[in-house]
Design a protein around this motif. Structure first.
Motif, PDB file in Angstrom:
ATOM      1  N   GLY A  19       1.036  -1.256  -0.023  1.00  0.00           N
ATOM      2  CA  GLY A  19       0.038  -0.008   0.131  1.00  0.00           C
ATOM      3  C   GLY A  19       0.502   1.233  -0.061  1.00  0.00           C
ATOM      4  O   GLY A  19       0.378   2.406   0.452  1.00  0.00           O
ATOM      5  N   ILE A  20       1.999   1.277  -0.317  1.00  0.00           N
ATOM      6  CA  ILE A  20       2.945   2.331  -0.447  1.00  0.00           C
ATOM      7  C   ILE A  20       2.698   2.851  -1.719  1.00  0.00           C
ATOM      8  O   ILE A  20       2.809   2.232  -2.878  1.00  0.00           O
ATOM      9  CB  ILE A  20       4.289   2.202  -0.315  1.00  0.00           C
ATOM     10  N   LYS A  21       2.410   4.265  -1.968  1.00  0.00           N
ATOM     11  CA  LYS A  21       2.665   4.702  -3.381  1.00  0.00           C
ATOM     12  C   LYS A  21       3.546   5.814  -3.341  1.00  0.00           C
ATOM     13  O   LYS A  21       3.991   6.184  -2.470  1.00  0.00           O
ATOM     14  CB  LYS A  21       0.982   5.115  -3.584  1.00  0.00           C
ATOM     15  N   ASP A  22       3.781   6.290  -4.705  1.00  0.00           N
ATOM     16  CA  ASP A  22       4.507   7.481  -4.772  1.00  0.00           C
ATOM     17  C   ASP A  22       5.856   7.282  -4.314  1.00  0.00           C
ATOM     18  O   ASP A  22       6.402   7.636  -3.583  1.00  0.00           O
ATOM     19  CB  ASP A  22       3.961   8.773  -4.691  1.00  0.00           C
ATOM     20  N   LEU A  23       6.496   6.121  -4.690  1.00  0.00           N
ATOM     21  CA  LEU A  23       7.788   5.565  -4.207  1.00  0.00           C
ATOM     22  C   LEU A  23       9.067   6.043  -4.952  1.00  0.00           C
ATOM     23  O   LEU A  23       8.849   6.094  -6.027  1.00  0.00           O
ATOM     24  CB  LEU A  23       7.836   4.057  -4.038  1.00  0.00           C
ATOM     25  N   GLU A  24       9.967   6.650  -4.080  1.00  0.00           N
ATOM     26  CA  GLU A  24      11.336   6.968  -4.803  1.00  0.00           C
ATOM     27  C   GLU A  24      12.506   6.294  -4.258  1.00  0.00           C
ATOM     28  O   GLU A  24      12.400   5.618  -3.101  1.00  0.00           O
ATOM     29  CB  GLU A  24      11.532   8.651  -4.589  1.00  0.00           C
ATOM     30  N   LEU A  55      15.072   4.724   0.368  1.00  0.00           N
ATOM     31  CA  LEU A  55      13.569   4.948  -0.033  1.00  0.00           C
ATOM     32  C   LEU A  55      12.930   6.015   0.559  1.00  0.00           C
ATOM     33  O   LEU A  55      13.039   6.474   1.615  1.00  0.00           O
ATOM     34  CB  LEU A  55      12.670   3.626   0.330  1.00  0.00           C
ATOM     35  N   ARG A  56      11.852   6.775  -0.121  1.00  0.00           N
ATOM     36  CA  ARG A  56      11.039   7.715   0.136  1.00  0.00           C
ATOM     37  C   ARG A  56       9.763   7.666  -0.356  1.00  0.00           C
ATOM     38  O   ARG A  56       9.624   7.462  -1.683  1.00  0.00           O
ATOM     39  CB  ARG A  56      11.578   9.207  -0.210  1.00  0.00           C
ATOM     40  N   GLY A  57       8.470   7.216   0.522  1.00  0.00           N
ATOM     41  CA  GLY A  57       7.306   7.101  -0.244  1.00  0.00           C
ATOM     42  C   GLY A  57       6.108   7.272   0.727  1.00  0.00           C
ATOM     43  O   GLY A  57       6.345   7.630   1.993  1.00  0.00           O
ATOM     44  N   LYS A  58       4.929   7.449   0.128  1.00  0.00           N
ATOM     45  CA  LYS A  58       3.714   7.820   0.931  1.00  0.00           C
ATOM     46  C   LYS A  58       3.124   6.413   1.535  1.00  0.00           C
ATOM     47  O   LYS A  58       2.935   5.438   0.724  1.00  0.00           O
ATOM     48  CB  LYS A  58       2.823   8.568  -0.002  1.00  0.00           C
ATOM     49  N   TYR A  59       2.976   6.619   2.850  1.00  0.00           N
ATOM     50  CA  TYR A  59       2.009   5.308   3.357  1.00  0.00           C
ATOM     51  C   TYR A  59       1.072   6.082   3.889  1.00  0.00           C
ATOM     52  O   TYR A  59       0.962   6.935   4.831  1.00  0.00           O
ATOM     53  CB  TYR A  59       2.967   4.472   4.350  1.00  0.00           C
ATOM     54  N   LYS A  60      -0.332   5.941   3.565  1.00  0.00           N
ATOM     55  CA  LYS A  60      -1.491   6.378   4.203  1.00  0.00           C
ATOM     56  C   LYS A  60      -1.236   7.988   4.013  1.00  0.00           C
ATOM     57  O   LYS A  60      -1.506   8.789   5.421  1.00  0.00           O
ATOM     58  CB  LYS A  60      -1.528   5.894   5.559  1.00  0.00           C
ATOM     59  N   ASP A  61      -1.000   8.471   3.145  1.00  0.00           N
ATOM     60  CA  ASP A  61      -0.793   9.911   2.639  1.00  0.00           C
ATOM     61  C   ASP A  61       0.241  10.610   3.752  1.00  0.00           C
ATOM     62  O   ASP A  61       0.657  11.893   3.701  1.00  0.00           O
ATOM     63  CB  ASP A  61      -1.894  10.652   3.013  1.00  0.00           C
ATOM     64  N   GLU A  62       1.227   9.736   4.335  1.00  0.00           N
ATOM     65  CA  GLU A  62       2.170  10.455   5.016  1.00  0.00           C
ATOM     66  C   GLU A  62       3.659   9.915   4.648  1.00  0.00           C
ATOM     67  O   GLU A  62       3.802   8.667   3.998  1.00  0.00           O
ATOM     68  CB  GLU A  62       2.377   9.907   6.478  1.00  0.00           C
ATOM     69  N   MET A  63       4.716  10.920   4.323  1.00  0.00           N
ATOM     70  CA  MET A  63       5.783  10.601   3.842  1.00  0.00           C
ATOM     71  C   MET A  63       6.916   9.785   4.942  1.00  0.00           C
ATOM     72  O   MET A  63       7.016  10.344   5.794  1.00  0.00           O
ATOM     73  CB  MET A  63       6.548  11.747   3.357  1.00  0.00           C
ATOM     74  N   GLY A  64       7.328   8.691   4.431  1.00  0.00           N
ATOM     75  CA  GLY A  64       8.358   7.983   5.130  1.00  0.00           C
ATOM     76  C   GLY A  64       9.519   7.673   4.491  1.00  0.00           C
ATOM     77  O   GLY A  64       9.749   7.832   3.301  1.00  0.00           O
ATOM     78  N   TYR A  65      10.839   7.600   5.236  1.00  0.00           N
ATOM     79  CA  TYR A  65      12.211   7.343   4.958  1.00  0.00           C
ATOM     80  C   TYR A  65      12.481   6.035   5.351  1.00  0.00           C
ATOM     81  O   TYR A  65      12.399   5.883   6.471  1.00  0.00           O
ATOM     82  CB  TYR A  65      13.159   8.598   5.286  1.00  0.00           C
ATOM     83  N   SER A  66      13.571   5.723   4.562  1.00  0.00           N
ATOM     84  CA  SER A  66      14.381   4.224   4.997  1.00  0.00           C
ATOM     85  C   SER A  66      15.556   4.353   4.177  1.00  0.00           C
ATOM     86  O   SER A  66      15.639   4.690   3.185  1.00  0.00           O
ATOM     87  CB  SER A  66      13.490   3.254   5.024  1.00  0.00           C
TER      88      SER A  66
END
Length: 451
Positions: A19-24, A55-66
């Motif tokens: 369910g992660i979208k807009d992933l970089e 990685l940088r991507g949106k999970y439930k409309d919040e941006m997360g990093y790893s």
């Protein structure tokens, strides 16, 4: 990187399942070599290689990093899990977006393949020759503080689920030397450096001569009476001060009330003589790139034009907040870091007068050749600075004697507004997150504390 496309596809598929979208994906690798010589022997040798993927991507409309240093399939689950945890637990005040890219990017070539072919023995011999040359030019040179050669390369790939797929590669070499001159009880130092990505441009005789002449010219230095003096800020000292104040042009700092330029857009912030340029396409610009750390196309811009502040430097987040387009100045210090802002090749546009002509026009005053205490001695919010300095006393348009044990103080914006003339001798400092330069500048006056 081998099998990168295969790894990329697997990461995208796994992220989509969860369910992660807009992933970089941001991948970088690099190598850095540093060789130090002391008394004809190698005193320090460091070869560091780095590789990592973020990685940088949106999970439930919040941006997360790893991120991870282990770039293979075994890290996929770790990366995805960490991104989700980061998105859940880190509250971000402003929204971040993943950039979809544009059809065309300007071609920028900042990689010289011949530099990678230079044998290590050539590099060692160069830095040994640099030390030997400096010691034999003048008998008053008694020791060498630093004698260093270094080089490195970096490669970056930015790819995302919106179709962006970019690659950048660059390399450079640098050398510097610090020498110590002694005459009687008087001890002074001199420093010189060179940055290039063409090993053949490194001439140890020229670099040694510059450092030695600087040190010898300082012998006999003395303080002067406190007062307000007309000033010439020599190119290297001017670029050091501009670099120390570079953060004031960041829109992020402005939005956080941490910049003295807040509220000054389209206002006069300096003399009409000054134009401050950010040029990501500059030849021999060691921060040149066709795109920034978010994949946004870069472009040449006048941050200040004829004294008027035209723009702040933006990434996508700050641009969205201000309702404008990004200026292509997003930056990441490494794959481990979040998105920040920095200039590319930023410099004061040179004028047409030589340093000698600036001295003749000033007639009497002080030329500042070195400033110290740049981190503790200035405030980017108020613009105030108080810096230890060295230089030369100028009388009748000529250097009369070297000056030390003085402190110059003032305000950055006041200094910018008091610029009378700009020289033609543009010089850049050693590159860091940006590559910053300036010609020598003639200033109406600064407060000087001495005797």
């Amino acid at each position: 990187m081998r099998d990168f496309n295969e790894l990329k596809t697997k990461i995208y598929n796994k992220a989509k399942e969860i369910g992660i979208k807009d992933l970089e994906i941001y991948y970088s690798q690099g190598r850095d070599l540093n060789i130090k010589v002391f008394e004809k022997e190698i005193d320090g040798y460091k070869l560091a290689e780095s590789e990592g993927l973020a990685l940088r991507g949106k999970y439930k409309d919040e941006m997360g990093y790893s991120y991870t240093e282990k770039v293979d399939e075994t890290s996929i689950d770790f990366l995805i899990e960490n991104l989700i945890e980061n998105a859940k637990n880190i509250e971000r005040e402003d929204k971040e977006e993943i950039f979809e890219g544009v059809k065309e990017y300007k071609e920028v070539n900042n990689f010289n393949s011949s530099l990678e072919k230079v044998e290590e023995i050539e590099k060692i011999n160069f830095v040994k020759n640099l030390e030997e040359e400096a010691l034999k030019i003048d008998e008053r040179i008694k020791s060498i503080q630093d004698c260093v050669y270094g080089d490195g390369f970096s490669e970056t790939v930015i790819s995302n689920t919106k179709g962006l797929d970019l690659q950048d590669k660059s390399n450079l070499a640098y050398t510097y030397i610090g020498v110590v001159a002694k005459e009687g009880e008087d001890i002074q130092s001199g420093f010189a450096y060179k940055v290039t990505n063409d090993f053949n441009e490194l001439d140890y005789k020229v670099i040694a001569k510059e450092a030695v002449e600087e040190a010898i010219s300082k012998l006999g230095a003395k303080s002067i009476k406190s007062g307000k003096y007309p000033i010439i800020m020599r190119n290297n000292a001017a670029s050091d001060i501009i670099e120390a104040f570079a953060s004031i042009f960041s829109a992020e700092r402005v939005q956080k009330n941490l910049s003295l330029l807040k509220g000054k857009l389209n206002e006069k912030v300096g003399s009409e003589k000054i134009t401050l340029v950010d040029d990501p396409y500059m030849k021999k610009g060691y921060a040149s790139s066709a795109f920034d750390s978010e994949g946004v196309p870069t472009f040449k811009k006048n941050i200040i034009e004829n004294g008027v502040l035209n723009t702040y430097l933006h990434n996508l987040k700050t641009a969205l907040k201000d309702g404008i387009d990004s200026t292509g100045n997003a930056s990441r210090s490494s794959y481990k870091s979040s998105i920040g802002i920095s200039p590319t090749n930023m410099y004061i546009k040179p004028g047409d007068k030589s340093l000698k002509e600036l001295m003749v026009e000033m007639e009497e005053g002080i030329m500042i050749t070195d400033v110290q205490g740049l981190h503790a001695g200035l405030n980017p919010i108020s613009g105030d600075f108080s810096l230890s300095a060295q230089g030369y006393k100028i009388e009748k348009g000529k250097i009369m004697f070297p000056v030390n044990q003085i402190t110059i103080s003032g305000n950055f914006l006041d200094m910018m507004k008091d610029i009378i003339e700009i020289g033609d001798d543009l010089k850049f400092g050693l590159p860091s997150s940006a590559y910053i330069g300036s010609p020598s500048i003639r200033i109406k006056s600064l407060d000087v504390a001495g005797e």
